[in-house]
Design a protein around this motif. Structure first.
Motif, PDB file in Angstrom:
ATOM      1  N   SER A  19       0.442  -0.908   0.331  1.00 34.39           N
ATOM      2  CA  SER A  19       0.015  -0.049  -0.235  1.00 34.39           C
ATOM      3  C   SER A  19       1.316   0.987   0.127  1.00 34.39           C
ATOM      4  CB  SER A  19      -1.311   0.273   1.466  1.00 34.39           C
ATOM      5  OG  SER A  19      -0.286  -0.015   2.222  1.00 34.39           O
ATOM      6  N   SER A  20       2.010   1.137   0.528  1.00 34.43           N
ATOM      7  CA  SER A  20       2.953   2.271   0.556  1.00 34.43           C
ATOM      8  C   SER A  20       3.206   2.514  -0.126  1.00 34.43           C
ATOM      9  CB  SER A  20       3.593   2.379   2.016  1.00 34.43           C
ATOM     10  OG  SER A  20       5.060   1.038   1.671  1.00 34.43           O
ATOM     11  N   ALA A  21       3.771   1.421  -1.053  1.00 36.45           N
ATOM     12  CA  ALA A  21       4.325   1.514  -2.930  1.00 36.45           C
ATOM     13  C   ALA A  21       3.442   2.084  -3.453  1.00 36.45           C
ATOM     14  CB  ALA A  21       5.034   0.014  -3.168  1.00 36.45           C
ATOM     15  N   THR A  22       2.144   1.980  -3.386  1.00 39.95           N
ATOM     16  CA  THR A  22       1.382   2.028  -4.827  1.00 39.95           C
ATOM     17  C   THR A  22       0.514   3.417  -4.139  1.00 39.95           C
ATOM     18  OG1 THR A  22      -0.016   0.566  -3.747  1.00 39.95           O
ATOM     19  CG2 THR A  22       1.709   0.337  -5.237  1.00 39.95           C
ATOM     20  N   ALA A  23       0.648   3.631  -3.131  1.00 40.22           N
ATOM     21  CA  ALA A  23      -0.107   5.162  -2.770  1.00 40.22           C
ATOM     22  C   ALA A  23       0.547   6.211  -3.704  1.00 40.22           C
ATOM     23  CB  ALA A  23      -0.542   5.330  -1.800  1.00 40.22           C
ATOM     24  N   GLN A  60      -4.025   2.939  -8.040  1.00 40.69           N
ATOM     25  CA  GLN A  60      -4.791   2.047  -8.116  1.00 40.69           C
ATOM     26  C   GLN A  60      -6.254   1.576  -7.721  1.00 40.69           C
ATOM     27  OE1 GLN A  60      -1.607  -0.544  -6.885  1.00 40.69           O
ATOM     28  NE2 GLN A  60      -0.526  -1.091  -8.592  1.00 40.69           N
ATOM     29  N   GLN A  61      -6.753   2.160  -6.616  1.00 35.16           N
ATOM     30  CA  GLN A  61      -8.009   2.334  -7.112  1.00 35.16           C
ATOM     31  C   GLN A  61      -8.451   2.516  -7.053  1.00 35.16           C
ATOM     32  OE1 GLN A  61      -8.090   3.678  -2.105  1.00 35.16           O
ATOM     33  NE2 GLN A  61      -8.892   1.729  -1.548  1.00 35.16           N
ATOM     34  N   GLY A  62      -8.750   4.303  -8.411  1.00 37.12           N
ATOM     35  CA  GLY A  62      -9.266   4.524  -8.933  1.00 37.12           C
ATOM     36  C   GLY A  62      -9.560   5.747  -8.542  1.00 37.12           C
ATOM     37  N   PRO A  83     -14.635   5.716  -6.016  1.00 36.78           N
ATOM     38  CA  PRO A  83     -15.003   4.679  -5.928  1.00 36.78           C
ATOM     39  C   PRO A  83     -14.784   4.523  -3.456  1.00 36.78           C
ATOM     40  CG  PRO A  83     -13.784   3.459  -6.481  1.00 36.78           C
ATOM     41  CD  PRO A  83     -13.390   4.855  -6.354  1.00 36.78           C
ATOM     42  N   ALA A  84     -13.285   5.517  -3.597  1.00 39.36           N
ATOM     43  CA  ALA A  84     -13.425   4.969  -2.588  1.00 39.36           C
ATOM     44  C   ALA A  84     -12.424   7.362  -1.467  1.00 39.36           C
ATOM     45  CB  ALA A  84     -12.558   4.837  -0.928  1.00 39.36           C
ATOM     46  N   MET A  85     -12.616   7.418  -0.419  1.00 42.39           N
ATOM     47  CA  MET A  85     -12.163   9.220  -0.278  1.00 42.39           C
ATOM     48  C   MET A  85     -10.198   9.098  -0.112  1.00 42.39           C
ATOM     49  SD  MET A  85     -14.200  10.955   0.388  1.00 42.39           S
ATOM     50  CE  MET A  85     -13.634  12.597   1.443  1.00 42.39           C
ATOM     51  N   VAL A 128     -20.892  11.882  -1.273  1.00 46.33           N
ATOM     52  CA  VAL A 128     -21.532  10.592  -1.331  1.00 46.33           C
ATOM     53  C   VAL A 128     -22.500   9.678  -2.354  1.00 46.33           C
ATOM     54  CG1 VAL A 128     -21.083   7.875  -0.201  1.00 46.33           C
ATOM     55  CG2 VAL A 128     -19.576  10.377   0.339  1.00 46.33           C
ATOM     56  N   ARG A 129     -22.198   9.304  -3.015  1.00 46.97           N
ATOM     57  CA  ARG A 129     -23.717   8.397  -3.743  1.00 46.97           C
ATOM     58  C   ARG A 129     -23.390   7.399  -4.729  1.00 46.97           C
ATOM     59  NH1 ARG A 129     -26.784   9.751  -9.229  1.00 46.97           N
ATOM     60  NH2 ARG A 129     -28.427   9.133  -8.314  1.00 46.97           N
ATOM     61  N   LEU A 130     -24.225   6.277  -3.749  1.00 42.38           N
ATOM     62  CA  LEU A 130     -23.971   5.077  -4.083  1.00 42.38           C
ATOM     63  C   LEU A 130     -22.558   4.704  -4.431  1.00 42.38           C
ATOM     64  CD1 LEU A 130     -26.238   5.014  -6.949  1.00 42.38           C
ATOM     65  CD2 LEU A 130     -26.415   4.445  -4.425  1.00 42.38           C
ATOM     66  N   ARG A 131     -21.824   4.680  -3.851  1.00 39.66           N
ATOM     67  CA  ARG A 131     -20.436   4.185  -2.905  1.00 39.66           C
ATOM     68  C   ARG A 131     -19.728   5.120  -4.239  1.00 39.66           C
ATOM     69  NH1 ARG A 131     -20.725  -2.005  -2.893  1.00 39.66           N
ATOM     70  NH2 ARG A 131     -22.081  -2.048  -0.950  1.00 39.66           N
ATOM     71  N   GLU A 132     -19.818   6.172  -4.760  1.00 44.61           N
ATOM     72  CA  GLU A 132     -19.082   7.313  -5.361  1.00 44.61           C
ATOM     73  C   GLU A 132     -18.659   8.812  -4.228  1.00 44.61           C
ATOM     74  OE1 GLU A 132     -17.047   9.262  -8.407  1.00 44.61           O
ATOM     75  OE2 GLU A 132     -17.439   6.756  -8.666  1.00 44.61           O
ATOM     76  N   PHE A 133     -17.613   8.655  -4.303  1.00 42.87           N
ATOM     77  CA  PHE A 133     -16.760  10.053  -3.938  1.00 42.87           C
ATOM     78  C   PHE A 133     -16.652  10.751  -4.408  1.00 42.87           C
ATOM     79  CE2 PHE A 133     -16.371   6.050  -0.710  1.00 42.87           C
ATOM     80  CZ  PHE A 133     -17.325   6.636  -0.082  1.00 42.87           C
TER      81      PHE A 133
END
Length: 153
Positions: A19-23, A60-62, A83-85, A128-133
């Protein structure tokens, strides 16, 4: 086939490493000079109006983050969607505490699935709407001439 049992501390260590390498490292609101997230391969986009310039990155989480920069490279606004904050503390930098104080003082100011904090020079909107932040933040006094909050998307 023999099952191999991997200790939990190995899995935890690997997940932290991955996670630290890809953030990606985002620039902070109000940062001066070339933004922290900028690298030699970054592209600065210019909106069709020609009035707004921004750098856009995606992890990578979009999660897509835009850093709006003035002619000196100072970040006067940021926006995000995904899809996340994103790490809002990292995006707001020194302005995070102001945001937190404003959010605590007026919870639900913009509605059930949205928040709006306008405290001093800082304005932050989050939805936040339907898992779209999505959200955006800007420093009102730092907007370049001709740029309004409607340009920050």
């Amino acid at each position: 086939m023999k099952k191999v049992r991997i200790p939990h501390y190995v899995i935890a260590g690997l997940s932290i490493l991955v996670s630290s390498a890809t953030a990606p490292a985002f620039a902070q609101l109000g940062a001066t000079g070339r933004a922290a997230a900028a690298s030699d391969g970054d592209v600065v986009h210019q909106a069709q109006s020609g009035i707004v310039q921004f750098r856009e990155t995606a992890d990578q989480q979009g999660i897509v983050v835009r850093e709006y920069v003035d002619s000196t490279g100072a970040v006067y606004a940021v926006s995000w969607r995904g899809p996340a904050m994103p790490d809002v503390r990292a995006l707001l930098g020194a302005h995070f505490e102001t945001f937190r104080q404003g959010a605590n003082a007026s919870p639900g100011d913009a509605g059930l699935h949205a928040t709006r904090v306008a405290l001093g020079d800082l304005v932050v909107e989050n939805r936040v709407r339907l898992r779209e932040f999505s959200g955006r933040a800007w420093l009102a006094s730092s907007l370049p001439p001709g740029v309004t909050s409607t340009h920050i998307q």
